[in-house]
Design a protein around this motif. Structure first.
Motif, mmCIF file in Angstrom:
data_model
loop_
_atom_site.group_PDB
_atom_site.id
_atom_site.type_symbol
_atom_site.label_atom_id
_atom_site.label_comp_id
_atom_site.label_asym_id
_atom_site.label_seq_id
_atom_site.Cartn_x
_atom_site.Cartn_y
_atom_site.Cartn_z
ATOM 1 N N ARG A 24 0.834 -1.208 0.000
ATOM 2 C CA ARG A 24 0.000 0.000 0.000
ATOM 3 C C ARG A 24 0.870 1.260 0.000
ATOM 4 N NH1 ARG A 24 -2.616 -2.806 4.112
ATOM 5 N NH2 ARG A 24 -4.249 -4.100 3.235
ATOM 6 N N ALA A 25 1.950 1.231 0.745
ATOM 7 C CA ALA A 25 2.869 2.375 0.765
ATOM 8 C C ALA A 25 3.549 2.556 -0.587
ATOM 9 C CB ALA A 25 3.910 2.192 1.868
ATOM 10 N N LEU A 26 3.940 1.450 -1.214
ATOM 11 C CA LEU A 26 4.605 1.534 -2.513
ATOM 12 C C LEU A 26 3.670 2.044 -3.601
ATOM 13 C CD1 LEU A 26 6.728 -1.730 -2.421
ATOM 14 C CD2 LEU A 26 7.588 0.625 -2.423
ATOM 15 N N GLU A 27 2.370 1.850 -3.434
ATOM 16 C CA GLU A 27 1.407 2.381 -4.405
ATOM 17 C C GLU A 27 1.448 3.909 -4.460
ATOM 18 O OE1 GLU A 27 -2.365 -0.331 -5.270
ATOM 19 O OE2 GLU A 27 -2.364 0.516 -3.261
ATOM 20 N N GLN A 28 1.942 4.526 -3.406
ATOM 21 C CA GLN A 28 1.992 5.982 -3.351
ATOM 22 C C GLN A 28 3.186 6.565 -4.111
ATOM 23 O OE1 GLN A 28 -0.723 7.409 -1.995
ATOM 24 N NE2 GLN A 28 -1.333 5.276 -1.734
ATOM 25 N N LEU A 29 4.136 5.712 -4.486
ATOM 26 C CA LEU A 29 5.299 6.201 -5.226
ATOM 27 C C LEU A 29 4.878 6.785 -6.562
ATOM 28 C CD1 LEU A 29 7.982 3.404 -4.743
ATOM 29 C CD2 LEU A 29 7.937 5.656 -3.701
ATOM 30 N N ARG A 30 5.548 7.823 -6.983
ATOM 31 C CA ARG A 30 5.267 8.452 -8.270
ATOM 32 C C ARG A 30 6.427 8.280 -9.244
ATOM 33 N NH1 ARG A 30 0.922 7.443 -7.267
ATOM 34 N NH2 ARG A 30 -0.454 8.733 -6.040
ATOM 35 N N TYR A 31 7.349 7.378 -8.912
ATOM 36 C CA TYR A 31 8.469 7.100 -9.807
ATOM 37 C C TYR A 31 7.933 6.372 -11.034
ATOM 38 C CZ TYR A 31 13.192 5.913 -11.238
ATOM 39 O OH TYR A 31 14.366 5.816 -11.933
ATOM 40 N N PRO A 32 8.222 6.841 -12.244
ATOM 41 C CA PRO A 32 7.562 6.312 -13.438
ATOM 42 C C PRO A 32 8.030 4.934 -13.910
ATOM 43 C CG PRO A 32 9.131 8.009 -14.036
ATOM 44 C CD PRO A 32 9.090 7.977 -12.531
ATOM 45 N N ASN A 33 9.148 4.445 -13.435
ATOM 46 C CA ASN A 33 9.688 3.188 -13.960
ATOM 47 C C ASN A 33 10.052 2.269 -12.788
ATOM 48 O OD1 ASN A 33 10.408 1.411 -15.938
ATOM 49 N ND2 ASN A 33 12.306 2.418 -16.482
ATOM 50 N N HIS A 34 9.034 1.774 -12.104
ATOM 51 C CA HIS A 34 9.220 1.029 -10.861
ATOM 52 C C HIS A 34 8.465 -0.296 -10.932
ATOM 53 C CE1 HIS A 34 8.157 0.231 -6.524
ATOM 54 N NE2 HIS A 34 9.452 0.302 -6.488
ATOM 55 N N ARG A 35 9.096 -1.367 -10.491
ATOM 56 C CA ARG A 35 8.469 -2.687 -10.432
ATOM 57 C C ARG A 35 8.642 -3.249 -9.023
ATOM 58 N NH1 ARG A 35 7.304 -0.581 -14.371
ATOM 59 N NH2 ARG A 35 7.431 -1.250 -16.516
ATOM 60 N N VAL A 36 7.692 -4.087 -8.607
ATOM 61 C CA VAL A 36 7.735 -4.704 -7.280
ATOM 62 C C VAL A 36 7.743 -6.217 -7.446
ATOM 63 C CG1 VAL A 36 6.536 -5.000 -5.079
ATOM 64 C CG2 VAL A 36 6.513 -2.770 -6.234
#
Length: 60
Positions: A24-36
């Motif tokens: 849920r916290a990572l969903e807030q990231l606005r970095y355009p090229n991010h994978r989990v």
């Protein structure tokens, strides 16, 4: 200029509430090229459930 690809690796061991909070916290990231990537030995049916409903690219 393109931004580099960044991966976040989450290792889970019997702590799904913490893992879900992290997602849920990572969903807030606005970095355009991010994978989990979430690592766990969950059954396939649970893994498919985890893939659904997240805005971010998620591999389980």
């Amino acid at each position: 200029m393109s931004v580099p690809l960044v991966h976040t690796l989450i290792v889970n061991y019997n702590a799904w509430p913490d893992t879900l909070a992290c997602l849920r916290a990572l969903e807030q990231l606005r970095y355009p090229n991010h994978r989990v990537l979430v690592l766990d030995n969950v059954p396939d049916n649970i893994a498919e459930t985890l893939r659904q409903g997240w805005r971010l690219p998620l591999s389980v």
